[in-house]
Write a protein that holds these residues in place. Structure first.
Motif, short mmCIF file in Angstrom:
data_model
loop_
_atom_site.label_atom_id
_atom_site.label_comp_id
_atom_site.label_asym_id
_atom_site.label_seq_id
_atom_site.Cartn_x
_atom_site.Cartn_y
_atom_site.Cartn_z
N SER A 259 0.84 -1.20 0.00
CA SER A 259 0.00 0.00 0.00
C SER A 259 0.87 1.25 0.00
O SER A 259 1.99 1.25 0.55
N ASP A 260 0.35 2.31 -0.59
CA ASP A 260 1.05 3.59 -0.56
C ASP A 260 0.63 4.43 0.65
O ASP A 260 1.17 5.52 0.86
N LYS A 261 -0.33 3.93 1.42
CA LYS A 261 -0.85 4.67 2.56
C LYS A 261 -0.67 3.87 3.84
O LYS A 261 -0.60 2.64 3.83
N ASN B 2 -2.75 5.06 12.18
CA ASN B 2 -1.30 5.00 12.41
C ASN B 2 -0.73 6.41 12.57
O ASN B 2 -1.16 7.36 11.91
N ILE B 3 0.27 6.52 13.44
CA ILE B 3 0.98 7.78 13.67
C ILE B 3 2.43 7.60 13.25
O ILE B 3 3.08 6.62 13.64
N TYR C 126 4.22 0.26 1.77
CA TYR C 126 4.09 -0.34 3.08
C TYR C 126 3.44 -1.72 2.98
O TYR C 126 2.64 -1.98 2.08
N ARG C 127 3.78 -2.54 3.93
CA ARG C 127 3.04 -3.79 4.15
C ARG C 127 2.07 -3.52 5.29
O ARG C 127 2.47 -3.07 6.38
N LEU C 128 0.78 -3.76 5.06
CA LEU C 128 -0.23 -3.56 6.10
C LEU C 128 -0.35 -4.84 6.91
O LEU C 128 -0.82 -5.87 6.41
N VAL C 129 0.10 -4.77 8.15
CA VAL C 129 0.18 -5.95 9.02
C VAL C 129 -1.00 -5.94 9.99
O VAL C 129 -1.23 -4.96 10.70
N GLN D 3 -5.88 -5.10 15.47
CA GLN D 3 -5.46 -3.80 15.00
C GLN D 3 -4.50 -3.98 13.83
O GLN D 3 -4.02 -5.09 13.55
N GLN D 4 -4.25 -2.89 13.12
CA GLN D 4 -3.43 -2.95 11.92
C GLN D 4 -2.38 -1.85 11.94
O GLN D 4 -2.64 -0.73 12.41
N ILE D 5 -1.19 -2.18 11.46
CA ILE D 5 -0.10 -1.20 11.41
C ILE D 5 0.68 -1.38 10.12
O ILE D 5 0.82 -2.50 9.60
N ALA D 6 1.16 -0.26 9.58
CA ALA D 6 1.93 -0.29 8.33
C ALA D 6 3.41 -0.44 8.65
O ALA D 6 3.93 0.20 9.56
N VAL D 7 4.08 -1.29 7.86
CA VAL D 7 5.52 -1.52 8.01
C VAL D 7 6.18 -1.21 6.67
O VAL D 7 5.76 -1.72 5.63
N PRO D 8 7.20 -0.34 6.65
CA PRO D 8 7.89 -0.07 5.38
C PRO D 8 8.34 -1.37 4.71
O PRO D 8 8.91 -2.25 5.36
#
Length: 586
Positions: A452-454, A459-460, A469-472, A539-544
């Protein structure tokens, strides 16, 4: 095993099972079950075996207590370690795999409170101990510098233990440890200053700097002990903490001989109180080992530059050195006595001291009782007696029962003097920190198949990062027995939890964070689901997508102040469609 309480399914509890919770819930607590581990030695220092429950007299605040459960543990008992649960792909847990029916042993090498001159030799002797350790000796290894670091979790693999104690070979200078008395060459002692008034002012400034260093050293040590106790909390049974240090600045446990056990250290009272409770609940016995050994002061060095100008009294520093030594060893002995351990001082045989500490902590009796007084708050003193005989008993001397109402009152003078306590969740969620196990949980962690590009919703960004990003997705299931859920008159139970996920790079720099709080009243049907399936959240978090990153996720019980956490290399997270049919965190 507490992990057996889980049913490993991943459906979230329906939100309809909850009612909105008020802003300020009321919580009443009381002492219910108390566990006391007792070591008994004869006149030769050997463990005494085969005593019966009727041999022991147990008192709390002078009142006899009935022992409801009793068990003897011996060094000859074969340690049985819980088998790892069968976890599916992408599933992680913070369950600590340690002996179930014998004591767990922890080595803590403390460089924060140890001069550089003592570290190299101590490390060599520590390596020698591990090489010569009895086969099957099971240990965990930590170091303490400006932060607590887990070098090796519990293992009996001698190769892993040797690698752990050899891992930190560089001698580290403590930024908060003052120079030894007689060794420092301060400006006021090495420069000829004509005015006694100016010299006095300079010495006062140097003394204030030393006081500030010691205060920071005490706070850092206290917070590390707090963190270690939270890590050990999920491990059943007794824990023997062998604390290798060149200096013990302050006892972290109360003085059982005083009405206010923390009265002499009121500026640290709240943090010492909390740490004492954590050690008591985690059944930690402390074995301090003085790395100074048979130490001479730097005063014995005739070339010491401090006295070049003869401006200071040598005898004054001789007295100060002796008093400091007595104070530190007194702290060690009190620390050991308060927790049921033993202090090892005035010896250069570090290998022998560690071996004796582990042997001492391997032979003990466990006594469990329910206090007759369910209401009294404050410090409760424990006393254990045996019939007439030349016995030496070691056991923790008491514990605290909090009065929740007192937390709503006006701050005490001690609280006003103290620095604001750190957020325990902030400490627990630091990169590479020992994962606390006060709340045992497992988590299914998967990444979306598409990048994802977002960022994920909510997320902060803590540090600048670039897509993709990988949405985990992290789906939690926590052991309900570890979470404080006080009952209310209407039949509901209050649940107040914080779920946190953080993304770090390999240098420990925080990049992205996500935090969600659930503050609800659970109706009886929801509580039944908790008991059957675990307390669940997602919950979900983005990882580069590019680079080396780590995901640390955790749960904070805001009512009981208990924490659980795990840390996962992002490279190990498999890509798969997010679980369907589940409620996303909002």
């Amino acid at each position: 095993m507490r992990l057996a309480l889980f049913v490993w399914s991943w459906l979230l509890v329906s939100p309809g099972a909850f009612a909105q919770a008020p802003e300020t819930p009321t919580l009443h607590t009381g002492a219910q079950i108390v566990v006391v581990d007792v070591t008994v030695l004869d006149q030769h220092g050997d463990p005494v075996h085969h005593l019966k429950p009727t041999n022991f007299t147990l008192l709390e605040n002078g009142t006899p207590q009935a022992v409801s459960q009793f068990e003897e543990h011996m060094a000859t008992d074969a340690a049985r370690v819980a088998a790892a649960p069968a976890l599916g792909p992408g599933t992680y847990t913070n369950f600590p795999f340690a002996p179930e029916d014998s004591a767990s042993n922890i080595l803590l090498f403390d460089t924060l409170n140890t001069p550089e001159s003592d570290q190299a030799m101590a490390r060599q002797k520590l390596i020698a101990f591990v090489k010569a350790a009895r086969p099957g000796t099971r240990l965990a290894v930590f170091t303490l510098s400006t932060r607590l670091t887990l070098l090796q979790g519990f293992t009996s693999d001698s190769a892993l233990l040797l690698a752990a104690v050899s891992k930190s070979t560089k001698v580290q200078s403590s930024p908060v440890l003052p120079e030894s008395i007689g060794a420092e060459e301060s400006l006021s002692s090495t420069v000829r200053i004509p005015s006694a008034e100016i010299k006095g002012t300079m010495r006062q400034g140097e003394a204030m700097q030393t006081t500030a260093q010691n205060r920071l050293r005490v706070l850092t040590t206290l917070r590390a002990m707090n963190q270690l106790a939270r890590y050990l909390s999920g491990i059943p049974g007794r824990k023997n903490l062998v604390w290798l240090s060149g200096s013990f600045p302050l006892n972290v446990l109360p003085n059982a001989g005083l009405k206010n056990g923390f009265g002499a250290t009121d500026s640290f009272e709240s943090e010492m109180h909390e740490t004492a409770n954590l050690f008591a609940r985690s059944q930690v016995a402390i074995y301090p080992v003085d790395l100074h050994g048979l130490q001479n002061s730097a005063l014995s060095d005739a070339s010491s530059g401090k006295y070049v100008f003869g401006s200071l009294s040598v005898q004054s520093d001789v007295d100060a050195f002796s008093n400091q030594k007595l104070d530190e060893q007194g702290t060690m002995r009190q620390l050991a006595e308060s927790t049921g351990g033993k202090a090892y001082v005035n010896t250069n045989d570090l290998k022998d001291s560690i071996g004796k500490a582990l042997d001492n902590g391997a032979n003990y009796y466990t006594l469990i009782y329910s206090p007759t007084d369910k209401e009294k708050t404050g410090y409760r003193r424990i006393e254990v007696r045996l019939p007439a005989g030349n016995y030496s008993l070691s056991y923790r001397r008491g514990y605290y029962v909090d009065d929740p109402a007192s937390k709503k009152g006006v701050a005490s003078n001690a609280d006003k003097k103290a620095l604001p306590p750190p957020d325990p969740m902030h400490v627990a969620m630091q990169y590479g920190a020992p994962p606390p196990s006060q709340i045992l949980f497992k988590a299914l962690v998967v990444a979306d198949a598409r990048s994802s590009d977002k960022l994920a919703e909510g997320n902060i960004v803590a540090s600048k990062s670039k897509p993709p990003y990988r949405l985990v997705t992290i789906a939690y299931a926590a052991n309900p027995g570890d979470i404080t859920m006080p009952a209310r008159e209407d039949g509901t139970r209050h649940v107040d939890l914080e779920f946190v996920a953080l993304v770090y790079d390999r240098d420990g720099k925080l990049f992205i964070q996500q935090s969600n709080r659930i503050n609800v009243f659970a109706r009886p049907e929801a509580v039944r689901d908790f008991l059957r399936e675990g307390v669940r959240y997602q919950q979900q978090i983005a990882v580069p997508a590019k680079g080396e990153y780590y995901v640390r996720s955790g749960i904070h019980d805001l009512i009981g102040d208990k924490i659980g956490a795990i840390e996962i290399p992002a490279s190990s997270i498999a890509s798969a469609p997010s679980p369907s049919g589940q409620m996303s965190a909002k």
